[in-house]
Design a protein around this motif. Sequence first.
Motif, PDB file in Angstrom:
ATOM      1  N   LEU A 319      49.559 -68.887  90.490  1.00 36.28           N
ATOM      2  CA  LEU A 319      48.152 -69.278  90.399  1.00 36.28           C
ATOM      3  C   LEU A 319      47.218 -68.170  90.883  1.00 36.28           C
ATOM      4  O   LEU A 319      46.052 -68.426  91.204  1.00 36.28           O
ATOM      5  N   ALA A 320      47.722 -66.933  90.927  1.00 33.99           N
ATOM      6  CA  ALA A 320      46.851 -65.783  91.182  1.00 33.99           C
ATOM      7  C   ALA A 320      45.949 -65.575  89.974  1.00 33.99           C
ATOM      8  O   ALA A 320      46.365 -65.770  88.824  1.00 33.99           O
ATOM      9  N   THR A 321      44.712 -65.176  90.221  1.00 30.29           N
ATOM     10  CA  THR A 321      43.720 -65.068  89.149  1.00 30.29           C
ATOM     11  C   THR A 321      43.305 -63.628  88.905  1.00 30.29           C
ATOM     12  O   THR A 321      43.244 -62.824  89.833  1.00 30.29           O
ATOM     13  N   THR A 322      43.009 -63.319  87.641  1.00 30.19           N
ATOM     14  CA  THR A 322      42.467 -62.024  87.246  1.00 30.19           C
ATOM     15  C   THR A 322      41.281 -62.254  86.329  1.00 30.19           C
ATOM     16  O   THR A 322      41.412 -62.932  85.295  1.00 30.19           O
ATOM     17  N   THR A 323      40.135 -61.734  86.691  1.00 29.66           N
ATOM     18  CA  THR A 323      38.955 -61.828  85.824  1.00 29.66           C
ATOM     19  C   THR A 323      39.039 -60.720  84.783  1.00 29.66           C
ATOM     20  O   THR A 323      39.060 -59.543  85.130  1.00 29.66           O
ATOM     21  N   VAL A 324      39.106 -61.093  83.505  1.00 34.46           N
ATOM     22  CA  VAL A 324      39.288 -60.109  82.439  1.00 34.46           C
ATOM     23  C   VAL A 324      37.995 -59.798  81.700  1.00 34.46           C
ATOM     24  O   VAL A 324      37.933 -58.822  80.939  1.00 34.46           O
ATOM     25  N   ALA A 325      36.971 -60.607  81.892  1.00 32.61           N
ATOM     26  CA  ALA A 325      35.687 -60.331  81.243  1.00 32.61           C
ATOM     27  C   ALA A 325      34.586 -61.039  82.009  1.00 32.61           C
ATOM     28  O   ALA A 325      34.783 -62.141  82.529  1.00 32.61           O
ATOM     29  N   THR A 326      33.443 -60.408  82.074  1.00 36.37           N
ATOM     30  CA  THR A 326      32.259 -60.999  82.696  1.00 36.37           C
ATOM     31  C   THR A 326      31.077 -60.820  81.766  1.00 36.37           C
ATOM     32  O   THR A 326      31.066 -59.951  80.886  1.00 36.37           O
ATOM     33  N   GLY A 327      30.073 -61.638  81.943  1.00 41.71           N
ATOM     34  CA  GLY A 327      28.861 -61.523  81.154  1.00 41.71           C
ATOM     35  C   GLY A 327      27.642 -61.790  82.007  1.00 41.71           C
ATOM     36  O   GLY A 327      27.692 -62.585  82.951  1.00 41.71           O
ATOM     37  N   GLU A 328      26.562 -61.118  81.683  1.00 39.15           N
ATOM     38  CA  GLU A 328      25.304 -61.301  82.411  1.00 39.15           C
ATOM     39  C   GLU A 328      24.512 -62.463  81.816  1.00 39.15           C
ATOM     40  O   GLU A 328      24.742 -62.856  80.671  1.00 39.15           O
ATOM     41  N   PRO A 329      23.578 -63.029  82.581  1.00 37.12           N
ATOM     42  CA  PRO A 329      22.753 -64.117  82.041  1.00 37.12           C
ATOM     43  C   PRO A 329      22.042 -63.685  80.765  1.00 37.12           C
ATOM     44  O   PRO A 329      21.520 -62.571  80.675  1.00 37.12           O
ATOM     45  N   SER A 330      22.051 -64.557  79.770  1.00 34.51           N
ATOM     46  CA  SER A 330      21.467 -64.226  78.480  1.00 34.51           C
ATOM     47  C   SER A 330      20.936 -65.490  77.817  1.00 34.51           C
ATOM     48  O   SER A 330      21.642 -66.505  77.759  1.00 34.51           O
ATOM     49  N   THR A 331      19.723 -65.432  77.313  1.00 33.08           N
ATOM     50  CA  THR A 331      19.180 -66.568  76.571  1.00 33.08           C
ATOM     51  C   THR A 331      19.848 -66.703  75.208  1.00 33.08           C
ATOM     52  O   THR A 331      19.814 -67.776  74.601  1.00 33.08           O
ATOM     53  N   ALA A 332      20.457 -65.641  74.722  1.00 30.23           N
ATOM     54  CA  ALA A 332      21.134 -65.697  73.422  1.00 30.23           C
ATOM     55  C   ALA A 332      22.502 -66.326  73.514  1.00 30.23           C
ATOM     56  O   ALA A 332      22.991 -66.926  72.556  1.00 30.23           O
ATOM     57  N   PHE A 333      23.163 -66.203  74.679  1.00 27.79           N
ATOM     58  CA  PHE A 333      24.540 -66.688  74.786  1.00 27.79           C
ATOM     59  C   PHE A 333      24.816 -67.092  76.223  1.00 27.79           C
ATOM     60  O   PHE A 333      24.912 -66.256  77.120  1.00 27.79           O
ATOM     61  N   SER A 334      24.957 -68.400  76.439  1.00 28.78           N
ATOM     62  CA  SER A 334      25.198 -68.926  77.778  1.00 28.78           C
ATOM     63  C   SER A 334      26.105 -70.145  77.673  1.00 28.78           C
ATOM     64  O   SER A 334      26.655 -70.445  76.615  1.00 28.78           O
ATOM     65  N   ASN A 335      26.308 -70.853  78.793  1.00 29.06           N
ATOM     66  CA  ASN A 335      27.106 -72.074  78.821  1.00 29.06           C
ATOM     67  C   ASN A 335      28.537 -71.852  78.323  1.00 29.06           C
ATOM     68  O   ASN A 335      29.059 -72.583  77.489  1.00 29.06           O
ATOM     69  N   ILE A 336      29.193 -70.817  78.872  1.00 27.91           N
ATOM     70  CA  ILE A 336      30.515 -70.386  78.421  1.00 27.91           C
ATOM     71  C   ILE A 336      31.583 -71.397  78.849  1.00 27.91           C
ATOM     72  O   ILE A 336      31.566 -71.913  79.962  1.00 27.91           O
ATOM     73  N   THR A 337      32.551 -71.641  77.945  1.00 27.80           N
ATOM     74  CA  THR A 337      33.567 -72.656  78.198  1.00 27.80           C
ATOM     75  C   THR A 337      35.003 -72.198  77.957  1.00 27.80           C
ATOM     76  O   THR A 337      35.930 -72.815  78.478  1.00 27.80           O
ATOM     77  N   MET A 338      35.241 -71.147  77.159  1.00 27.33           N
ATOM     78  CA  MET A 338      36.621 -70.781  76.838  1.00 27.33           C
ATOM     79  C   MET A 338      36.696 -69.382  76.274  1.00 27.33           C
ATOM     80  O   MET A 338      35.750 -68.901  75.658  1.00 27.33           O
TER      81      MET A 338
END
Length: 370
Positions: A319-338
Amino acid sequence: MKPPFPYFKAALAALFLATVALPMQAAECESTGPDQYLCGIVSAEDLVQIPGTPWLIASSYSGPAVLNLVDTREKSWQSLFPSDHAGIAFDRQRFDHCPGPLPKAGIVTHGLYITPVENGRSTLYAVGHGAREAIEVFDITLSDGADRPAISWVGCVPTPDAQEANSVVALADGGLLATIPVEHGYEFADAMEGRETGAVYRWNAGEGEWSRLDATAQPYANGIEISPDESTFYVASSGLRRIISYSNTTPPEILGSSDTLRIAPDNLHSDAQGMLVTAGMVVDHAGCDPYDATGRFDLGKYGSCPRPWDVVVIDPATLATTTVATGEPSTAFSNITMGVVVNNTLWIGTFAGDRIAYRDLDKSPGKHSR
């Protein structure tokens, strides 16, 4: 007691689209940073890959289609159900508790699960809301020489007490495990304040009954996945901001937990390497105060304010985690789920938006382990 409104996250999706859809749709579908977009596909809340193919199926959380189909080669999409390649083939014997064929209108889809059958066939399970609360089941076929998959609705399993499920996995014996994140009598705000609002439920196909797995009670049980040998299942707890593993026994036992994430993890699926993948919005973001004047968590404020997001890979053994992608706040693309990886390209869904993002993982910012 009925929930405060039907399929509440879908209502939030509709609210978000109502407030930002016009500028989003008017904007050109151009890349931003590492992300490029497929535009026009509405509220692709969950994404799954048809096994052994370049095709993704996207749920439709507030759009006109029940399901959409994404071609990862051509970077294009089209309606999968309904479509000219879609049909109804109700298996009344297998789904004798299903009240009837999929309604022609009023259905939106939420969490997805797909499992291969044989000879280019797969079975798709989709959490459905609206005209009825049920796990809708589809047969997916990709015949030799066909230019796209065909789909048939084959049956459904109504959810326990018509509650709103979030995610589902299928078991080899015909059973199901499904998450009910906010049971009757609770609200989303209760989960975000740490109350145990939901749990995992098990469908026994032989008995035709659901049972609540009390040991899994938690604040907002969201995504769910099961190990290949079905000995362990994993739940993304949005309220706890952790991935929790359980023994697939009666009763289940907690086996482990990830560290606390900065996101509220949403959907949860295994990738081709057997790792777990989730994604979600950063909860504590200075630019977005989710509380109303009385100090109560406000779902509308939480979801309508653009937030940073992460896609996270979890080792199912540790259950070790690795963040593979991040995104900045954006009015064009938000509410990420998968996030789903196909040939080193990461495809990213959202419960409220008019597009899917994709990016080359080799160029993706933000990779780090915990």
